[in-house]
Design an enzyme around this catalytic site. Sequence first.
Site, PDB file in Angstrom:
ATOM      1  N   SER A  63       0.949  -0.739   0.480  1.00 17.64           N
ATOM      2  CA  SER A  63       0.199  -0.153  -0.197  1.00 17.64           C
ATOM      3  C   SER A  63       0.933   1.460   0.106  1.00 17.64           C
ATOM      4  O   SER A  63       1.552   1.918   0.499  1.00 17.64           O
ATOM      5  CB  SER A  63      -0.857  -0.351   1.766  1.00 17.64           C
ATOM      6  OG  SER A  63      -1.526   1.584   1.436  1.00 17.64           O
ATOM      7  N   ASP A  73      -4.747   3.478  -1.737  1.00  9.22           N
ATOM      8  CA  ASP A  73      -5.585   4.028  -0.855  1.00  9.22           C
ATOM      9  C   ASP A  73      -6.597   5.582  -1.136  1.00  9.22           C
ATOM     10  O   ASP A  73      -6.111   5.972  -0.746  1.00  9.22           O
ATOM     11  CB  ASP A  73      -5.534   3.759   0.408  1.00  9.22           C
ATOM     12  CG  ASP A  73      -5.477   2.495   1.135  1.00  9.22           C
ATOM     13  OD1 ASP A  73      -6.578   1.766   0.868  1.00  9.22           O
ATOM     14  OD2 ASP A  73      -4.058   2.539   2.038  1.00  9.22           O
ATOM     15  N   MET A  90      -9.207   7.908  -0.742  1.00  5.50           N
ATOM     16  CA  MET A  90      -9.960   8.887   0.404  1.00  5.50           C
ATOM     17  C   MET A  90     -10.672   9.830   0.286  1.00  5.50           C
ATOM     18  O   MET A  90     -10.139  10.532  -0.074  1.00  5.50           O
ATOM     19  CB  MET A  90      -9.116   8.251   2.168  1.00  5.50           C
ATOM     20  CG  MET A  90      -8.702   7.442   2.256  1.00  5.50           C
ATOM     21  SD  MET A  90      -7.390   7.224   3.573  1.00  5.50           S
ATOM     22  CE  MET A  90      -6.839   6.225   3.746  1.00  5.50           C
ATOM     23  N   GLY A 110      -0.843   2.400   9.653  1.00  7.54           N
ATOM     24  CA  GLY A 110      -0.295   2.031  11.027  1.00  7.54           C
ATOM     25  C   GLY A 110      -1.125   1.667  11.532  1.00  7.54           C
ATOM     26  O   GLY A 110      -0.211   1.548  13.329  1.00  7.54           O
ATOM     27  N   ASP A 119      -5.718  -5.865   5.036  1.00  8.07           N
ATOM     28  CA  ASP A 119      -5.797  -5.355   4.456  1.00  8.07           C
ATOM     29  C   ASP A 119      -5.513  -4.041   6.620  1.00  8.07           C
ATOM     30  O   ASP A 119      -7.155  -4.234   6.521  1.00  8.07           O
ATOM     31  CB  ASP A 119      -6.665  -4.411   3.478  1.00  8.07           C
ATOM     32  CG  ASP A 119      -6.112  -2.427   3.618  1.00  8.07           C
ATOM     33  OD1 ASP A 119      -5.281  -2.325   3.913  1.00  8.07           O
ATOM     34  OD2 ASP A 119      -6.745  -2.329   2.788  1.00  8.07           O
TER      35      ASP A 119
HETATM   36  C1  DX5 Z   1      -6.418   2.126   5.713  1.00  9.66           C
HETATM   37  C2  DX5 Z   1      -6.153   1.412   3.901  1.00  9.66           C
HETATM   38  C3  DX5 Z   1      -4.746   0.129   3.748  1.00  9.66           C
HETATM   39  C4  DX5 Z   1      -3.539   1.090   5.190  1.00  9.66           C
HETATM   40  C5  DX5 Z   1      -2.951  -0.100   5.576  1.00  9.66           C
HETATM   41  O1  DX5 Z   1      -7.884   2.421   5.304  1.00  9.66           O
HETATM   42  O2  DX5 Z   1      -7.228   0.370   3.703  1.00  9.66           O
HETATM   43  O3  DX5 Z   1      -4.265   0.068   2.795  1.00  9.66           O
HETATM   44  O4  DX5 Z   1      -2.794   1.550   3.865  1.00  9.66           O
HETATM   45  O5  DX5 Z   1      -1.357   0.451   6.227  1.00  9.66           O
HETATM   46  P1  DX5 Z   1      -0.877  -0.339   7.441  1.00  9.66           P
HETATM   47  O6  DX5 Z   1      -0.049  -1.973   6.492  1.00  9.66           O
HETATM   48  O7  DX5 Z   1       0.357   0.064   7.622  1.00  9.66           O
HETATM   49  O8  DX5 Z   1      -1.803  -0.917   7.856  1.00  9.66           O
HETATM   50 ZN    ZN Z   2      -6.432  -0.440   1.335  1.00  9.81          ZN
END
Ligand code: DX5
Ligand code: ZN
Length: 217
Positions: free
Chosen positions: A7, A34, A36, A144, A174
């Site tokens: 990601s 991602d 948002m 994170g 994820d």
């Molecule tokens: C969170 C995203 C993820 C995120 C995962 O809403 O959908 O894809 O980037 O990041 P890590 O692996 O750091 O939890």
């Molecule tokens: Zn994601």
Amino acid sequence: MIVISPSVLAADFADLASEVKKVELAGAEYLHLDVMDGIFVPNISFGAPVISALRKHTAAVFDVHLMITEPIRYIDDFLKAGADIITIHYESCDDPLSVARYIRSKGARAAVSIKPKTPAEVLFPMLKELDMVLVMTVEPGFGGQKLIPETIEKVRQLREYANAEGIEIDIEVDGGVGLDNLATLTEAGANVIVAGSSIFKATDPQKAVAEMKAMAE
Ligand code: DX5
Ligand code: ZN
């Protein structure tokens, strides 16, 4: 086959092209993007123009995760930007299946995602018409975070249901995924593994991908 989908949310946004090259060289087949909107989730990331700019720099499968309300409004934009897989959220609109059908009608792969508090069963009736489901293992919105262990059971339920019905489908996980929980997730039935921080915040992202691939295999 188990696929790693780094990601880029955790990558250096000022240097995305070279960040993406690194993980591609390390053997990551997918790139998780991602999106948002600040409404469906309390954070804003990037949109189609960034994805389209990255498209020229990599041959990786673009795994676009839309955390936006009423995603139907933007499907054409993300297809044009180079999305290969588009994931929408079950909770983001009234009729997720019709959006998935639209995505497929345009030749892309369609997936529907569920947030940690949404039960796996809501996806059962649409499984046959999807290429992938995404089980969020954290509340969407931020990278994170720590994986919520209760979500793993939903992966198992979806894999068991799919197997019982003879449905071949990818199950993606994820959020908070790393070497410490990878084996538990794949054992439960996940085969597309998203990882942000555990790859891009590692001292050597290439090595991090290689280690995840080795463990997955
Ligand atoms: C969170 C995203 C993820 C995120 C995962 O809403 O959908 O894809 O980037 O990041 P890590 O692996 O750091 O939890
Ligand atoms: Zn994601």
